[in-house]
Design a protein around this motif. Structure first.
Motif, PDB file in Angstrom:
ATOM      1  N   ALA A 118     -73.939 -76.867  -2.611  1.00  0.00           N
ATOM      2  CA  ALA A 118     -73.693 -78.097  -3.365  1.00  0.00           C
ATOM      3  C   ALA A 118     -74.363 -78.044  -4.735  1.00  0.00           C
ATOM      4  CB  ALA A 118     -74.207 -79.307  -2.580  1.00  0.00           C
TER       5      ALA A 118
ATOM      6  N   ASN B 212     -75.006 -77.040  -8.300  1.00  0.00           N
ATOM      7  CA  ASN B 212     -74.244 -76.480  -9.423  1.00  0.00           C
ATOM      8  C   ASN B 212     -75.258 -76.031 -10.473  1.00  0.00           C
ATOM      9  OD1 ASN B 212     -72.579 -75.830 -11.531  1.00  0.00           O
ATOM     10  ND2 ASN B 212     -71.515 -77.797 -11.632  1.00  0.00           N
TER      11      ASN B 212
ATOM     12  N   ARG C 142     -67.990 -82.910  -5.962  1.00  0.00           N
ATOM     13  CA  ARG C 142     -69.271 -83.346  -6.513  1.00  0.00           C
ATOM     14  C   ARG C 142     -69.026 -84.593  -7.354  1.00  0.00           C
ATOM     15  NH1 ARG C 142     -69.590 -77.684  -7.729  1.00  0.00           N
ATOM     16  NH2 ARG C 142     -71.100 -76.576  -6.403  1.00  0.00           N
TER      17      ARG C 142
ATOM     18  N   GLU D 243     -76.384 -81.668  -7.827  1.00  0.00           N
ATOM     19  CA  GLU D 243     -75.898 -81.532  -6.461  1.00  0.00           C
ATOM     20  C   GLU D 243     -74.642 -82.382  -6.260  1.00  0.00           C
ATOM     21  OE1 GLU D 243     -78.567 -81.172  -3.099  1.00  0.00           O
ATOM     22  OE2 GLU D 243     -80.277 -81.270  -4.485  1.00  0.00           O
ATOM     23  N   SER D 244     -74.348 -82.677  -4.985  1.00  0.00           N
ATOM     24  CA  SER D 244     -73.089 -83.357  -4.675  1.00  0.00           C
ATOM     25  C   SER D 244     -73.050 -84.770  -5.234  1.00  0.00           C
ATOM     26  CB  SER D 244     -72.891 -83.403  -3.157  1.00  0.00           C
ATOM     27  OG  SER D 244     -73.984 -84.091  -2.546  1.00  0.00           O
TER      28      SER D 244
END
Length: 568
Positions: A54, A56, A148, A189-190
């Motif tokens: 998750a 990035n 995301r 993250e997500s």
């Protein structure tokens, strides 16, 4: 794709149990390296991104890492170490030592509500916690793909997280703002969220220690004597009353305390003007799932939804086929009536035969659907079992394993200290014996010197003169008859005359006079020359020096053994 899009004010808490001061610091360090990976460096970013797809990494530079400035606010963190140092300084002020198993720190996580988020256009494949591979992809099915999200309004996002942090300091943590060591707003993250590292220490001023602290974990998150009273509820959630109808009141306790925190957080955020749903997430909060478990549940929901879609599609096909048969049968019946022919029975038979074939096909497809449903349930059970096993292994590594290692280290340290104490004791005894030997040698040397000092000085010339004078006096006293150069004396036993040399008689008389002279002096007459006496003194001195050197060497060896025994 099934996702949790409810706009809720989330609050997740995870406790850290103490193992040993050094191990506790390492636990806090690892937590900070994950949450504050931007500050921790590229190595930490790559490491945690490999474990959590998750993340990035192209967005990690936008994360906001901060540390308590000690003056009522926060500032950008320059390193992980300064957050660790802040927490270590706080723990050093705790007056009662934190024992193994007690909670020494807490992580708090809060997500930005979904109403304040929007997809950022990127997706990721969550990993299976058992295999470590992207989820699903079995039997030709596509991988699980999740989107995301980013904040719609970054200024509102910052205001939300500021309110969230202030709520922890004001409503939950006994130590208030000072109890928050630092944290990070993760935007890579997500979904945007804040992670805080906090403690539960509260003020405990006493005498000369006005800044002293004590651990208030039970007051904040456990069961404490100061808990507010609430009505007791049954296992089914119904309020309980006494025989007289009055409510049964009990201490709030940990579970209901957390429920209250969630309700108060929602009310706080709604009052602050945020679009938050008032109801709570029963699945997450009633079961007390922490963040990773909750995300796992959401992923399982996504997979289950995909399988449910297949089942629904199959059931829909069955429904269409059945509806088509009914329409076809009705059309044939109407056609037969319109033609008024007697073949209706034959037509009906044909239709019924066709219906039986279709029913067999429907039964087969229903069995296939049932098999799909059972398979989905079985996979869900297996995934849940695997997740529980993984969670138990993680908890063992985080809680039990450090404790076992600390116990082993303590036992090894105790054995080493006992052996060291034994060596020190033996070395000290050897050193004491060396000192006793040294003292004995010194006393012996002093006694020898004293005896030598008491001996009278001796001059050979004077001694010779005295001896010659005595012999002369003895010769003068001897009165003998010269008989062949000899002399006689009377034998005291027989009374007869004994002939002997005159020199022997003189010597005997001289010896008697010598004894008389010696009896008149203090101590024995000297029997050695000045040179002989000097040489004897030097020999005794040399012997004393050897004894002293030997004693010193023994003492030095003892001291060396003592130092070795103390680990030097």
């Amino acid at each position: 794709m099934a996702t949790d899009t409810a706009s809720r004010a989330s609050l997740d808490v995870r406790e850290m149990q103490s193992v040993a001061p050094e191990a506790d610091v390492q636990r806090r360090k690892h937590t900070l390296e994950e949450s504050m990976r931007k500050t921790a460096g590229n190595g930490a970013v790559a490491y945690y991104a490999a474990q959590n797809p998750a993340i990035n990494t192209a967005m990690t530079h936008r994360n906001i890492d901060f540390v308590n400035d000690g003056e009522g606010g926060y500032r950008d963190a320059a390193s992980i170490d300064e957050v660790l140092a802040y927490g270590t300084a706080r723990r050093a002020r705790v007056t009662r030592e934190i024992k193994d198993g007690e909670r020494h720190a807490v992580t708090v996580v809060g997500h930005l509500p979904m109403s304040m988020c929007e997809p950022d256009g990127t997706t990721y494949h969550p990993l299976d916690t058992t295999t470590g591979l992207p989820k699903d992809g079995k039997d030709g099915r596509p991988l699980v793909t999740l989107p995301r999200y980013r904040a719609k309004d970054e200024a509102e996002m910052r205001r939300y997280f500021s309110e969230f942090i202030d709520f922890q300091a004001t409503n939950i943590l006994p130590g208030g703002h000072d109890a928050i060591h630092g944290g990070s707003i993760n935007l890579d993250e997500s979904r945007p969220h804040v992670q805080l590292l906090v403690d539960t220490y509260e003020k405990d001023p006493r005498g000369k220690e006005p800044d002293a602290l004590r651990n208030g974990f039970s007051r904040a998150f456990g069961r404490h004597r100061s808990d507010r009273k609430v009505q007791k509820v049954s296992k089914t959630g119904n309020p309980m009353v006494a025989a007289d109808g009055s409510p049964i009141m009990v201490g709030e306790g940990a579970r209901r305390k957390m429920e209250r925190y969630h309700c108060e957080l929602k009310s706080h955020m709604i009052d602050a003007g945020f679009d938050i749903e008032a109801e709570r997430d029963a699945v997450r909060h009633d079961r007390r799932l922490v963040l990773p478990d909750y995300q796992e549940v959401q992923d399982l929901r996504t997979e289950t939804a995909a399988q449910a879609a297949i089942v629904e599609e199959a059931e829909a096909d069955l429904g269409l086929v059945a509806a088509g048969l009914v329409e076809e049968r009705q059309a044939l019946h109407e056609k037969a009536q319109a033609l008024e022919i007697d073949v209706f029975g034959d037509v009906v038979s044909e239709v019924q035969a066709h219906e039986r074939e279709v029913e067999k096909d429907l039964a087969a497809r229903r069995a296939e659907v049932e098999q799909l449903r059972k398979k989905a349930e079985s996979e869900g059970y297996e995934k849940g079992l695997a997740r529980g096993t993984m969670r138990a292994a993680v908890e063992f590594e985080e809680v039990e394993a450090p404790s076992l290692r600390a116990t082993a280290r303590a036992e090894g340290r105790a054995a080493g200290e006992a052996e060291s104490a034994k060596i020190r004791e033996e070395a000290q005894e050897a050193a004491e014996q060396a000192r006793r030997d040294e003292r004995a040698a010194r006393v012996a040397r002093e006694e020898a010197e004293k005896r030598l000092a008491e001996l009278p000085e001796y001059d050979p010339k004077v001694a010779v003169q005295e001896m010659q004078a005595i012999r002369h006096d003895a010769a003068e006293r001897v009165r003998v008859v010269a008989i062949e150069k000899g002399a006689y004396r009377t034998d005291p036993t027989t009374g007869k005359a004994v002939i002997e040399p005159a020199s022997a008689v003189i010597d005997r008389q001289a010896a008697a006079l010598w004894d008389q002279r010696r009896a008149g002096k203090k101590g024995p007459m000297p029997t050695e020359t000045v040179g002989m006496r000097a040489e004897k003194v030097r020999g005794i001195a040399r012997g004393g020096q050897k004894d002293l050197a030997k004693a010193n060497a023994s003492a030095e060896r003892s001291r060396s053994q003592s130092n070795d025994g103390m680990g030097r």
